[in-house]
Enzyme design. Structure first.
Site, PDB file in Angstrom:
ATOM      1  N   GLY A 115       0.816  -1.213   0.000  1.00  0.00           N
ATOM      2  CA  GLY A 115       0.000   0.000   0.000  1.00  0.00           C
ATOM      3  C   GLY A 115       0.846   1.258   0.000  1.00  0.00           C
ATOM      4  N   ARG A 116       2.090   1.112   0.410  1.00  0.00           N
ATOM      5  CA  ARG A 116       2.969   2.291   0.410  1.00  0.00           C
ATOM      6  C   ARG A 116       4.416   1.888   0.210  1.00  0.00           C
ATOM      7  NH1 ARG A 116       3.480   4.041   6.678  1.00  0.00           N
ATOM      8  NH2 ARG A 116       3.116   2.002   7.602  1.00  0.00           N
TER       9      ARG A 116
ATOM     10  N   LYS B 257       9.750   2.735   0.950  1.00  0.00           N
ATOM     11  CA  LYS B 257       8.564   2.668   1.802  1.00  0.00           C
ATOM     12  C   LYS B 257       8.079   4.089   2.071  1.00  0.00           C
ATOM     13  CE  LYS B 257       6.812   0.664   6.102  1.00  0.00           C
ATOM     14  NZ  LYS B 257       7.098  -0.277   7.192  1.00  0.00           N
TER      15      LYS B 257
ATOM     16  N   ARG C 212       6.023 -12.519   1.492  1.00  0.00           N
ATOM     17  CA  ARG C 212       5.452 -12.766   2.823  1.00  0.00           C
ATOM     18  C   ARG C 212       4.578 -14.012   2.792  1.00  0.00           C
ATOM     19  NH1 ARG C 212       4.928  -7.091   4.662  1.00  0.00           N
ATOM     20  NH2 ARG C 212       6.280  -5.961   3.226  1.00  0.00           N
TER      21      ARG C 212
ATOM     22  N   ASP D  73       0.886 -11.243   7.082  1.00  0.00           N
ATOM     23  CA  ASP D  73       1.413 -10.399   6.008  1.00  0.00           C
ATOM     24  C   ASP D  73       2.705  -9.699   6.425  1.00  0.00           C
ATOM     25  OD1 ASP D  73      -0.926  -9.203   7.538  1.00  0.00           O
ATOM     26  OD2 ASP D  73       0.046  -7.388   6.839  1.00  0.00           O
ATOM     27  N   ASN D  74       3.095  -9.841   7.680  1.00  0.00           N
ATOM     28  CA  ASN D  74       4.374  -9.280   8.113  1.00  0.00           C
ATOM     29  C   ASN D  74       5.410 -10.370   8.366  1.00  0.00           C
ATOM     30  OD1 ASN D  74       3.380  -6.669   7.996  1.00  0.00           O
ATOM     31  ND2 ASN D  74       2.781  -6.619  10.147  1.00  0.00           N
TER      32      ASN D  74
HETATM   33  P1  AMP Z   1       1.176  -2.595   8.338  1.00  0.00           P
HETATM   34  O1  AMP Z   1       0.295  -2.588   9.524  1.00  0.00           O
HETATM   35  O2  AMP Z   1       2.124  -1.416   8.261  1.00  0.00           O
HETATM   36  O3  AMP Z   1       1.897  -3.893   8.153  1.00  0.00           O
HETATM   37  O4  AMP Z   1       0.232  -2.387   7.076  1.00  0.00           O
HETATM   38  C1  AMP Z   1      -0.837  -3.230   6.758  1.00  0.00           C
HETATM   39  C2  AMP Z   1      -1.301  -2.916   5.367  1.00  0.00           C
HETATM   40  O5  AMP Z   1      -1.737  -1.567   5.278  1.00  0.00           O
HETATM   41  C3  AMP Z   1      -0.236  -3.083   4.301  1.00  0.00           C
HETATM   42  O6  AMP Z   1      -0.863  -3.598   3.154  1.00  0.00           O
HETATM   43  C4  AMP Z   1       0.262  -1.680   4.082  1.00  0.00           C
HETATM   44  O7  AMP Z   1       0.791  -1.499   2.799  1.00  0.00           O
HETATM   45  C5  AMP Z   1      -1.000  -0.863   4.294  1.00  0.00           C
HETATM   46  N1  AMP Z   1      -0.713   0.503   4.768  1.00  0.00           N
HETATM   47  C6  AMP Z   1      -0.285   0.869   6.001  1.00  0.00           C
HETATM   48  N2  AMP Z   1      -0.152   2.204   6.077  1.00  0.00           N
HETATM   49  C7  AMP Z   1      -0.485   2.704   4.873  1.00  0.00           C
HETATM   50  C8  AMP Z   1      -0.554   4.018   4.314  1.00  0.00           C
HETATM   51  N3  AMP Z   1      -0.240   5.114   5.019  1.00  0.00           N
HETATM   52  N4  AMP Z   1      -0.946   4.136   3.037  1.00  0.00           N
HETATM   53  C9  AMP Z   1      -1.289   3.060   2.304  1.00  0.00           C
HETATM   54  N5  AMP Z   1      -1.244   1.803   2.764  1.00  0.00           N
HETATM   55  C10 AMP Z   1      -0.853   1.622   4.033  1.00  0.00           C
HETATM   56 MG    MG Z   2       3.009  -4.822   6.950  1.00  0.00          MG
END
Ligand code: AMP
Ligand code: MG
Length: 490
Positions: free
Chosen positions: A90-91, A111, A181, A250-251
């Site tokens: 997502g980013r 990122k 992942r 996913d992590n």
């Molecule tokens: P995370 O909790 O950081 O592992 O993120 C979980 C999901 O949300 C992943 O698919 C990330 O790419 C997405 N994500 C987290 N923060 C953002 C953001 N600010 N913009 C877009 N996608 C995000």
């Molecule tokens: Mg993540």
């Protein structure tokens, strides 16, 4: 002049194409500033020369790497136990795939480079605060000897980003042989696309485990390797008091790397049930839960891998169960080896587990500092040297009782003081990335000073070595100061 476009291209993930990866241009970042550059990693990658404006533009997402379309990948995952059918980068954007100086395949990811088709409601950005934490943690873990994604650069910008408060944007360039992942396989399994599943598995086998292709059952051998790598990683985390904070599938890296640094934390005052993620109300990812959460996550991975294992459903389940069952002994074996090393024992004795647990209980009862207490063990010798330990553990009666048994244990293997001290100092670090240290570096950067970040980065490169002027970085946070609330917000 350093230029990512000039490194030997090795676009193996790009070759997978759709539906795995979607070309996505980075969104320009205004007024980028290079806040830190990892010279040692740059050299390993084959990047020569001091970073200049051209490289900064690539690391900010403002200039593309020639011949490579930036890519966002799709994955799914179990988040806090709940199935989420579609997540993805997502980013994060893959901006280059290269062969490094040793010929190893490496992928570079920005990122926080703007929205992608997988951003859902997010803005595609990352804030400076979380970027500094990821940047420092990646390299601190690497220096500690823990498998992890790496960090090449930290770029800041005045671009405002709204979280709980208004913050500013930053981009970390992450580096890893693969960012795949558990959730990548889950995505295609639940969409009932076994041929896509197979392509992903083949990609990983060819690129990272070519030796397994000779085996009668390459996929089973590969999944067993993922189980073993994950067990080994969990033992390393536990031995360092590291809490990941968001162990969603996913992590979880298919290479057994520490991946996606968010609300992570190293234990200061030790609590077995420590929850580092302020958003984790139920404590699903508490310190003492991590090993079993990894086991559960592996069960999700094996479920998603059933079509790879056998065309007959029952036979596949039987194979998957056998592979999953490797985990408990693999973890316990790896963990016991880590604990024994942390206590300076060279062979295994009956009763070791009890002695380990008694020590951890002493720490837990008064939340004594985990890192400092273990580091203090090296000062002990046959006749004395308890002062450092006594300064950390105040239940002196309990400590003395434990010390009597610990010393008896050392005598039983004819442990030699000086040699043991050297071994202990090579596994019990003096410096870890404590939250308050990271926060000091962040606060200074927010005020325009990069000195504390540079100092801390350098310090954490040699975590096992006492360094002149390093006393403050080896201290526990002052008792009574409220712990920093670190949430998923990033
Ligand atoms: P995370 O909790 O950081 O592992 O993120 C979980 C999901 O949300 C992943 O698919 C990330 O790419 C997405 N994500 C987290 N923060 C953002 C953001 N600010 N913009 C877009 N996608 C995000
Ligand atoms: Mg993540």
């Amino acid at each position: 002049m350093p230029d990512l476009s000039r490194l030997p291209a090795d676009p193996r993930s790009a070759a997978l194409g759709e539906p795995f990866f979607t070309p996505t241009a980075a969104t320009p970042l205004p007024e980028p500033r290079l806040l830190h550059f990892n010279t040692a990693l740059a050299e390993d990658l084959g990047l020569e020369g001091a970073p200049d404006q051209g490289l900064l533009a690539q690391l900010a997402g403002n200039a593309a790497v020639a011949g490579y379309p930036a890519l966002a990948g799709v994955y799914a995952g179990h988040q806090f136990g709940q199935w989420v059918p579609r997540l993805g980068d997502g980013r994060a954007l893959l901006i280059a795939e290269i062969r490094d100086r040793r010929g190893q395949h490496q992928e570079l990811q920005l990122k926080g480079a703007g929205p992608t088709p997988y951003s859902r409601f997010g803005d595609g950005r990352a804030v400076l605060r979380s970027s500094v934490r990821e940047y420092l943690a990646s390299e601190a873990m690497h220096a500690l000897g823990v498998p992890t994604t790496r960090a090449l650069s930290l770029v800041g910008s005045p671009l405002p980003v709204q979280r709980e408060t208004r913050e500013t944007a930053a981009i970390v360039c992450r580096v890893a042989p693969s960012f795949l992942r558990f959730g990548h396989l889950e995505y295609f399994y639940y969409r009932d696309q076994p041929e896509a599943l197979r392509r992903l598995a083949d990609h990983l086998l060819q690129l990272h485990h070519p030796e397994l292709l000779e085996r009668p059952q390459p996929y089973a051998a590969w999944l067993a390797a993922v189980v073993d790598a994950t067990a080994a990683l969990m033992a390393q985390w536990q031995a360092l008091g590291f809490c990941h904070g968001v162990m969603n599938t996913d992590n979880m890296s298919l290479l057994g790397l520490t991946l996606d640094y968010g609300p992570f934390g190293f234990q200061d005052g030790f609590a077995a049930g420590h929850i580092c993620n302020h958003s984790d109300e139920g404590g699903r990812y508490a310190y003492d839960q991590q090993p079993q959460v990894a086991h559960w996550n592996l069960s999700r991975l094996l479920q998603a891998s059933l079509p790879l294992l056998h065309e007959d459903g029952e036979a596949a389940v039987e194979l998957a169960t056998g592979i999953l069952n490797r985990y408990p002994p693999a973890y316990t074996g790896a963990m016991m080896n880590r604990w024994r090393a942390k206590f300076g024992w060279q062979d295994a004795h009956h009763g070791d587990r009890e002695l380990i647990n008694r020590f951890l209980n002493l720490l837990d009862r008064e939340q004594a500092d985990f890192t400092r207490a273990f580091r203090a063990l090296a000062a002990l010798h046959a006749e004395g040297g308890e002062q450092a330990l006594r300064a950390e553990i105040h239940d002196h009666a309990g400590l003395d009782a434990w010390l009597g048994d610990y010393r008896a244990r050392l005598r039983a293997e004819q442990s030699e003081d000086a040699a043991r001290a050297a071994r202990l100092n090579a596994v019990n670090p003096l410096y870890v990335l404590r939250n308050h240290l990271a926060q000091d570096a962040i606060t200074a950067l927010e005020q325009g000073h990069s000195g504390p970040l540079e100092r801390l980065f350098a310090r954490l490169q040699r975590p096992y070595e006492a360094q002149p002027g390093g006393e403050a970085d080896a201290q526990a946070p002052v008792r009574g100061t409220p712990a920093l609330a670190i949430s998923c917000s990033s």
